[in-house]
Design a protein around this motif. Structure first.
Motif, short mmCIF file in Angstrom:
data_model
loop_
_atom_site.label_atom_id
_atom_site.label_comp_id
_atom_site.label_asym_id
_atom_site.label_seq_id
_atom_site.Cartn_x
_atom_site.Cartn_y
_atom_site.Cartn_z
N ASP A 2 20.35 34.60 41.46
CA ASP A 2 21.22 35.61 42.07
C ASP A 2 22.55 34.94 42.45
O ASP A 2 22.56 33.85 43.04
CB ASP A 2 20.59 36.22 43.32
CG ASP A 2 19.42 37.14 42.98
OD1 ASP A 2 19.29 37.53 41.80
OD2 ASP A 2 18.65 37.48 43.90
N VAL A 47 25.18 40.43 46.66
CA VAL A 47 24.76 39.98 45.34
C VAL A 47 25.71 40.55 44.29
O VAL A 47 25.84 41.77 44.14
CB VAL A 47 23.31 40.42 45.03
CG1 VAL A 47 22.94 40.02 43.61
CG2 VAL A 47 22.35 39.80 46.02
N LYS A 73 22.53 39.64 39.44
CA LYS A 73 21.11 39.38 39.67
C LYS A 73 20.57 38.41 38.63
O LYS A 73 21.03 38.36 37.50
CB LYS A 73 20.31 40.68 39.66
CG LYS A 73 20.53 41.53 40.92
CD LYS A 73 19.51 42.66 40.99
CE LYS A 73 19.59 43.37 42.35
NZ LYS A 73 19.19 42.45 43.45
N LYS A 74 19.58 37.66 39.03
CA LYS A 74 18.94 36.70 38.15
C LYS A 74 18.30 37.41 36.97
O LYS A 74 17.74 38.50 37.10
CB LYS A 74 17.87 35.92 38.93
CG LYS A 74 17.10 34.91 38.12
CD LYS A 74 16.08 34.19 39.00
CE LYS A 74 15.28 33.18 38.20
NZ LYS A 74 14.29 32.47 39.05
#
Length: 438
Positions: A210, A218, A221-222
């Motif tokens: 993230d 954020v 996002k991952k």
């Protein structure tokens, strides 16, 4: 250089930051294949064509290969080559965009990469030089961060010549460091790259974790996702890694390859003619359009698998309370031999720290009359092997018995007859001086 780019440089306009500048140059080369009048003519298409179908290329294969052979015969006249039939291109991006240029007057290259294109084996080597690399500055006689080259190169120059001075200083510094010539340079505008990436439909990559904004929100996002131009830059500029800027370099190198694959994919080929002029117009470079075209044709059979990336060997250091990337000189010599085939001279290894290791006082004991003062000299032994003088005012002072003596104006002052001690402390190191007052 294009007329438009010359006008930009003459006006003193500096280019903006783009974390993966090299990929844009590579894309520019690929786009040039589809846009040049001579190439479009060989393909049987008009220069205003909005599309370049893969079937057209296949049908015109004979003409295409003939044109490539002709360009290659005259390649030495089109492109200046280094030893070993290679071209070294310095690419960089300034930490500037529309918002920042209204607030700042001095900008520095945030991303610096030397691209070595080998025309024998159609390979490209990308060497990232971290912006905090501690190097001798070309023409200055001292050392500083490599991203300070534009500042030093602009000293004493008019606004009109400041950019050229910065370019020459950076080119000279990189060439001196690696022992190879820098044949060309290229820079690009950040806002323009955002538009190009968006028109390509974004770039798909795996975000390692993230990514947060300065406000703690954020941004990304991952996971695997297709990044817009804005998201692409956010990810490329992020420094939220255990290795700081070095972690960012690793991400940028991966993004380089992924952007190149995206720009040269079959689904994007119809977009290339329209994008090429936009891409080349935003690049500030001393590579002409004809040279870019010749280079692109020579690399017509290039595969992204032939891209090799690395980072200047070094380690983190701290000198004068400033963070640097300290080059490991022995490793650099081996690296230069392997990558460039050059033998660098032996160089003194820079220390990674100048931290105070021991503090001493001279004299170590003083006698002073009531109302009189005595001077003490403080010296420090440091991790870089140097001895430096330190002032009393730069230390914290502790007096054993302040009714006997005190410290004022950097001197020990006698207050009343008796004996005491004065302790000087700096950076966790201390030395104690015995004091007798009579």
């Amino acid at each position: 250089m294009q007329k438009e780019n010359k006008e930009k440089k003459k006006s003193g306009k500096k280019i903006a930051f783009i974390a993966i500048l090299l990929s844009v140059f590579m894309v520019t080369g690929a786009l040039a294949v589809s846009y040049s009048d001579i190439i479009m003519g060989a393909l049987g298409l008009g220069s205003k064509s909005e599309a370049l179908a893969s079937t057209t290329i296949e049908n015109k294969k004979y003409e295409l290969l003939n044109l490539k052979a002709t360009l290659y015969e005259d390649f030495d006249e089109e492109i200046s080559l280094s030893d070993g039939n290679t071209v070294n291109i310095l690419v960089f991006g300034m930490d500037r965009n529309t918002r920042r240029k209204n607030a700042y007057s001095i900008f520095r290259p945030d991303t610096i990469i030397l691209a070595t294109v080998n025309l024998n084996d159609l390979s490209i080597k990308l060497l990232s030089l971290p912006r905090d690399t501690y190097v001798p500055i070309h023409g200055r006689g001292g050392k500083d961060k490599i991203n300070a080259c534009f500042y030093y190169g602009s000293l004493g120059k008019s606004d009109e010549d400041a950019f050229e001075g910065g370019i020459n200083c950076l080119k000279g510094t990189v060439s001196d460091l690696l022992g190879v010539p820098v044949n060309y340079y290229a820079g690009v505008d950040m806002d323009g790259v955002v538009g190009i990436i968006d028109k390509l439909g974004g770039v798909t990559t795996e975000v390692h974790d993230d990514i947060y904004s300065h406000d703690g929100e954020v941004m990304l996002k991952k996971g695997v996702q297709t990044l817009t131009g804005k998201q692409f830059l956010q990810y490329a500029r992020c420094r939220q890694y255990a290795m700081g800027d070095i972690g960012r370099v690793d991400v940028q190198q991966r993004l380089l390859k992924e952007l190149f694959r995206t720009a040269t994919s079959s689904e994007n080929i119809t977009k290339l003619p329209k994008l090429v002029q936009e891409a080349f117009d935003m690049v500030i470079t001393d590579i002409t359009f004809d040279q870019a075209t010749a280079l692109a044709f020579t690399l017509m059979d290039f595969s992204s698998e032939n891209i090799k990336t690395d980072t200047l060997p070094g380690t983190f250091g701290n000198l004068r309370k400033i963070s640097y990337w300290i080059i490991r000189q022995a490793e650099l010599r081996s690296f230069a031999k392997e990558w460039y085939g050059v033998s660098l001279p032996a160089r003194t290894q820079d220390p990674t720290s100048d931290k105070l290791q021991k503090l001493t006082a001279s004299p170590s004991s003083v006698s002073v009359a009531v109302g009189e003062s005595a001077t003490v000299s403080l010296k420090g032994s440091h991790a870089d092997g140097k001895t430096r003088s330190h002032t009393v005012s730069s230390c914290s002072v502790s007096v054993g018995d302040s009714s006997v003596a005190t410290v004022s104006g950097g001197k020990i002052v006698g207050v009343a007859p008796g004996s005491t001690t004065v302790k000087f402390t700096k950076s966790g190191k201390s030395v104690t001086v015995s004091v007798t007052v009579y």
